[in-house]
Design a protein around this motif. Structure first.
Motif, mmCIF file in Angstrom:
data_model
loop_
_atom_site.group_PDB
_atom_site.id
_atom_site.type_symbol
_atom_site.label_atom_id
_atom_site.label_comp_id
_atom_site.label_asym_id
_atom_site.label_seq_id
_atom_site.Cartn_x
_atom_site.Cartn_y
_atom_site.Cartn_z
ATOM 1 N N VAL A 1 0.872 -1.177 0.000
ATOM 2 C CA VAL A 1 0.000 0.000 0.000
ATOM 3 C C VAL A 1 0.906 1.223 0.000
ATOM 4 C CG1 VAL A 1 -1.859 1.215 1.194
ATOM 5 C CG2 VAL A 1 -1.725 -1.279 1.346
ATOM 6 N N ASP A 2 0.712 2.114 -0.979
ATOM 7 C CA ASP A 2 1.571 3.294 -1.041
ATOM 8 C C ASP A 2 1.015 4.416 -0.152
ATOM 9 O OD1 ASP A 2 -0.436 4.701 -2.439
ATOM 10 O OD2 ASP A 2 0.600 4.584 -4.373
ATOM 11 N N GLY A 3 1.696 5.517 -0.133
ATOM 12 C CA GLY A 3 1.324 6.647 0.703
ATOM 13 C C GLY A 3 -0.026 7.254 0.379
ATOM 14 N N ASN A 4 -0.521 7.001 -0.824
ATOM 15 C CA ASN A 4 -1.838 7.506 -1.237
ATOM 16 C C ASN A 4 -2.952 6.496 -0.992
ATOM 17 O OD1 ASN A 4 -0.845 10.018 -2.239
ATOM 18 N ND2 ASN A 4 -0.127 8.950 -4.067
ATOM 19 N N GLY A 5 -2.604 5.367 -0.392
ATOM 20 C CA GLY A 5 -3.608 4.343 -0.110
ATOM 21 C C GLY A 5 -3.901 3.410 -1.273
ATOM 22 N N LEU A 6 -3.088 3.483 -2.329
ATOM 23 C CA LEU A 6 -3.291 2.589 -3.468
ATOM 24 C C LEU A 6 -2.723 1.214 -3.146
ATOM 25 C CD1 LEU A 6 -2.433 4.924 -6.480
ATOM 26 C CD2 LEU A 6 -4.692 4.242 -5.643
ATOM 27 N N ILE A 7 -3.529 0.202 -3.387
ATOM 28 C CA ILE A 7 -3.182 -1.185 -3.065
ATOM 29 C C ILE A 7 -2.703 -1.878 -4.332
ATOM 30 C CG2 ILE A 7 -4.118 -3.392 -2.281
ATOM 31 C CD1 ILE A 7 -6.215 -1.645 -0.702
ATOM 32 N N THR A 8 -1.564 -2.548 -4.210
ATOM 33 C CA THR A 8 -0.987 -3.281 -5.328
ATOM 34 C C THR A 8 -0.658 -4.694 -4.874
ATOM 35 O OG1 THR A 8 0.038 -1.226 -6.092
ATOM 36 C CG2 THR A 8 0.857 -3.258 -7.056
ATOM 37 N N LEU A 9 -0.948 -5.648 -5.735
ATOM 38 C CA LEU A 9 -0.581 -7.027 -5.448
ATOM 39 C C LEU A 9 0.923 -7.199 -5.597
ATOM 40 C CD1 LEU A 9 -3.385 -8.816 -7.487
ATOM 41 C CD2 LEU A 9 -3.172 -8.810 -4.991
ATOM 42 N N THR A 10 1.535 -7.888 -4.661
ATOM 43 C CA THR A 10 2.933 -8.269 -4.811
ATOM 44 C C THR A 10 2.980 -9.451 -5.778
ATOM 45 O OG1 THR A 10 2.817 -9.858 -3.003
ATOM 46 C CG2 THR A 10 3.479 -7.577 -2.436
ATOM 47 N N GLU A 11 4.167 -9.900 -6.121
ATOM 48 C CA GLU A 11 4.273 -11.063 -7.000
ATOM 49 C C GLU A 11 3.570 -12.269 -6.367
ATOM 50 O OE1 GLU A 11 7.644 -13.971 -8.998
ATOM 51 O OE2 GLU A 11 8.229 -11.960 -8.357
ATOM 52 N N ARG A 12 3.811 -12.455 -5.080
ATOM 53 C CA ARG A 12 3.165 -13.562 -4.354
ATOM 54 C C ARG A 12 1.644 -13.414 -4.370
ATOM 55 N NH1 ARG A 12 4.135 -16.015 1.529
ATOM 56 N NH2 ARG A 12 1.974 -16.439 1.990
ATOM 57 N N GLY A 13 1.156 -12.213 -4.082
ATOM 58 C CA GLY A 13 -0.280 -11.946 -4.062
ATOM 59 C C GLY A 13 -0.914 -12.136 -5.421
#
Length: 127
Positions: A57-69
């Motif tokens: 989760v970045d500073g703006n609250g954007l959620i990104t899947l990791t490679e594992r996710g």
């Protein structure tokens, strides 16, 4: 058979994948709206997914899947698509097929899924 916590994790990851594909970016509020869950419930789940190294989760609250996710999300999503499309091709109505696929995707073994996918691909079923 997976426990309910593991199923919930898979559902969240699948939802993040779907929302990323649809919208390009994902925030907790988007997940809450998509799943009709409360924002606090989603926040708790996102904390757990961060701890499990499935999302960032970045500073703006954007959620990104990791490679594992992403790998986990794609596994569940591909199972969901195959089962829902296969059930629909067998004459099950779309809503029921989607609900059943959501349950099946969590409990089937990797071996059984591979055998079913091979069978479905071999015999067509319009998929």
């Amino acid at each position: 058979m997976k426990n309910r916590i593991e199923e919930s994790k898979e559902d969240y990851l699948e939802t993040i994948l779907i929302l990323q594909n649809r919208n390009g970016s994902v925030r907790a509020i988007d997940i809450a709206a998509e799943l009709d869950f409360s924002k606090p419930s989603v926040s708790v789940a996102m904390k757990k997914l961060r701890q499990d190294e499935c999302i960032s989760v970045d500073g703006n609250g954007l959620i990104t899947l990791t490679e594992r996710g992403r790998k986990l999300a794609e596994l569940v999503y591909n199972r969901h698509l195959l089962f829902s499309e296969w059930l629909i091709s067998l004459g099950v109505d779309k809503e029921t097929a989607t609900q059943d696929a959501c349950r099946i995707e969590h409990v089937i073994s990797t071996e059984s899924f591979a055998a079913i996918r091979k069978y479905v691909e071999k015999h067509g079923y319009g998929l």
